[in-house]
Enzyme design. Structure first.
Site: not given
Ligand code: GLC
Length: 537
Positions: A210, A261
């Site tokens: 994440d 991500e």
């Molecule tokens: C990422 C996740 C999202 C979350 C953020 C903070 O972007 O996909 O859902 O709110 O991180 O953890």
């Protein structure tokens, strides 16, 4: 518990996998409390096997006060009791492997919950204490430190700083309940490597990381200025973290996969995360954000493939996830891009148009080389639910915007499985509570049950496409000459994909046997917003 070996192949599974994303609270509810859980997922695994995906990524299932949909974690080695137990998670991973499905768990390294033992200890300890060193505590600016330590903004809007009772401030790039960890602290690094091992030891085939581009901050936490390196996005000193994680992943047999991500717009900077000793793949948000426009999508495909080639990493293709507007809704709007900043209540949508395009987009995406991510409910063509009662909205993006941003709840509504009224088989236990987010009254035709066996349904389109993707599509991508507004490309020697994004039908002057189409043809021509797969023996 070893991760069962997949069928021996020269290509590691993550290079071309179709990965299904499960948002556990909204997939299936086994115990009838209105919240999806691991028992529900285990009972529905055959749906995923039949769909034809290769892997499942689970959004966080850890204990969490749910201030950000589970991305505020108090214990990275346990399962939230609302969702189940660690024992059930292990069984789920083993059962999925038994069906040929690899499991990817979500790791959240940038921040923890403010209820996490480390942060509670930090709040209980004085300024300057070792407990505070694991986070970013600072004195404020201005008289009596009343102003925040710098000019940054939270990713969710508002200040990323919250003041504690003793006057110090702590940093949170997201909600106040998500304090950022200090990645210069050796204990923070060691803890996350231990967490990786914890899940790899339980059979997880990989992790989704994440907010992977945000972990490391400039230690001075300077003001954000237009010049110079960004103080917290895509810092050069983040790469050693992932090199070290790669060594952990590679110490397993078979090696585990790291999926980032990474929201970094520069393609060359993005590809640096995918060097051979770092992450295996990362989500392609450039493709996701593009409008339904042939030139824009082709440019994204070309720049993606060009950026990945030098590092020999496979591309990923993503149309939707738990953070963005559902594809059928987005493509039915005047502005078909995705942009967090542009989200607004009351945006007009032509859902029939959006669905037609979403079907064509599915065939485009599934025909591209690399791995593909499919967010739960996309295979059913679910729309964004835009009329949730305001008092049911949970998302901090909505609340921190002062109520102007609709937030992300509309793509997280529990799935419809069967029947003609809520909860549409989402909860199977008798006398079940209402789903945690209410489902629309008009989803009868969208259930798995209603779509199964209907050759024109989105579900059957995905099932057939995923099956053909495994058997009929290999090799690199080569563009074919095509009229304006049409995407036409070959994969290998025996496969062609045509997508008409222009407003009028176009002739199909490509040889080949019809494998699949996203909609009916008109007089042998390919209508607007329609895609076609052709094969050659
Ligand atoms: C990422 C996740 C999202 C979350 C953020 C903070 O972007 O996909 O859902 O709110 O991180 O953890």
């Amino acid at each position: 518990m070893p991760e069962p070996e997949s069928v021996p192949s020269a290509v590691p599974w993550w290079r071309d996998a179709a990965v299904y994303q499960v948002y556990p609270r909204s997939f299936a509810d086994g115990d009838g409390d209105g919240v999806g859980d691991l028992a529900g997922i285990r009972a529905r695994l055959p749906h995923l096997a039949r769909l034809g995906v290769d892997a499942v990524w689970f959004n966080p299932w850890y204990p969490s006060p749910q201030k950000d949909g589970g991305y505020d974690i108090t214990d990275y080695r346990a399962v939230d009791p609302v969702l189940g137990t660690l024992d059930e998670a292990e069984k789920l991973i083993a059962e999925a492997a038994g069906l040929g499905l690899h499991t990817i768990v979500d790791i959240v390294p940038n921040h923890v919950s403010d209820r996490h033992p480390w942060f509670r200890a930090a709040l209980a300890a004085p300024p300057g204490s070792p407990e505070r060193e694991r986070f970013h505590f600072r004195d404020g600016r201005g008289e009596h430190g009343r102003l925040p330590p710098n000019n940054w903004r939270s990713e969710f809007g508002g200040l990323p700083w919250t003041r504690t009772a003793d006057g110090q401030w702590y940093l949170h790039l997201f909600a106040a309940e998500q304090p950022d960890l200090n990645w210069d602290h050796p204990e923070v690094r060691a803890e996350h490597e231990a967490v990786l091992r914890f899940w790899f030891d339980r059979g997880a085939a990989g992790v989704r990381i994440d907010s992977a581009g945000l972990l490391v901050k400039d230690p001075d936490l300077p003001d954000l200025t237009p010049e110079g390196p960004h103080p917290y996005v895509d810092r050069d000193d983040l790469h050693p973290v992932y090199r070290s994680w790669r060594a952990v992943a590679d110490s397993y047999h078979p090696p585990r996969a790291l999926i980032g991500e990474v929201w970094v717009p520069d393609a060359e900077r993005f590809a640096r995360y995918l060097r051979p000793d770092e992450l295996h793949t990362a989500f392609n948000f450039d493709f996701l954000a593009r409008p339904w426009d042939a030139t824009a999508l082709r440019a994204s495909i070309d720049s993606t493939l060009a950026a990945h080639e030098p590092v020999e990493a496979p591309a990923t293709w993503v149309l939707a996830n738990h953070d963005v507007t559902r594809t059928a809704t987005r493509y039915g709007r005047a502005d078909t891009r995705f942009d967090f900043a542009a989200k607004a209540f009351g945006t007009p949508t032509d859902l029939a148009l959006g669905r037609r395009r979403a079907r064509a987009a599915a065939l485009l995406t599934l025909a591209l080389p690399g791995s593909v991510y499919l967010y739960q409910g996309e295979e059913l063509g679910l729309p964004e639910v835009e009329d949730l009662p305001p008092d049911r909205l949970r998302d901090p993006m909505h609340h921190r915007s002062g109520g102007t941003d609709p937030g992300r709840d509309g793509c997280r509504v529990p799935l419809p499985w069967s029947g003609d009224r809520p909860p549409y088989g989402f909860s199977t236990a008798p006398g079940a509570a209402e789903p945690w987010l209410p489902q629309p009254a008009d989803w009868t035709a969208l259930t798995v049950e209603a779509q199964t066996g209907d050759p024109d349904s989105m579900l059957e389109l995905y099932r057939t496409a995923l099956r053909l993707r495994r058997t009929a599509i290999t090799g690199g991508l080569r563009w074919r000459p095509a009229p304006e507004g049409v995407l036409a490309f070959d994969r290998g020697i025996g496969f062609t994909c045509l997508v008409n994004l222009s407003p009028q039908p176009v002739p199909i002057d490509t040889p080949g046997e019809l494998l699949l189409r996203s909609g009916p043809l008109t007089d042998g021509r390919l209508p607007s917003d329609t895609a076609l797969w052709l094969g050659r023996a």
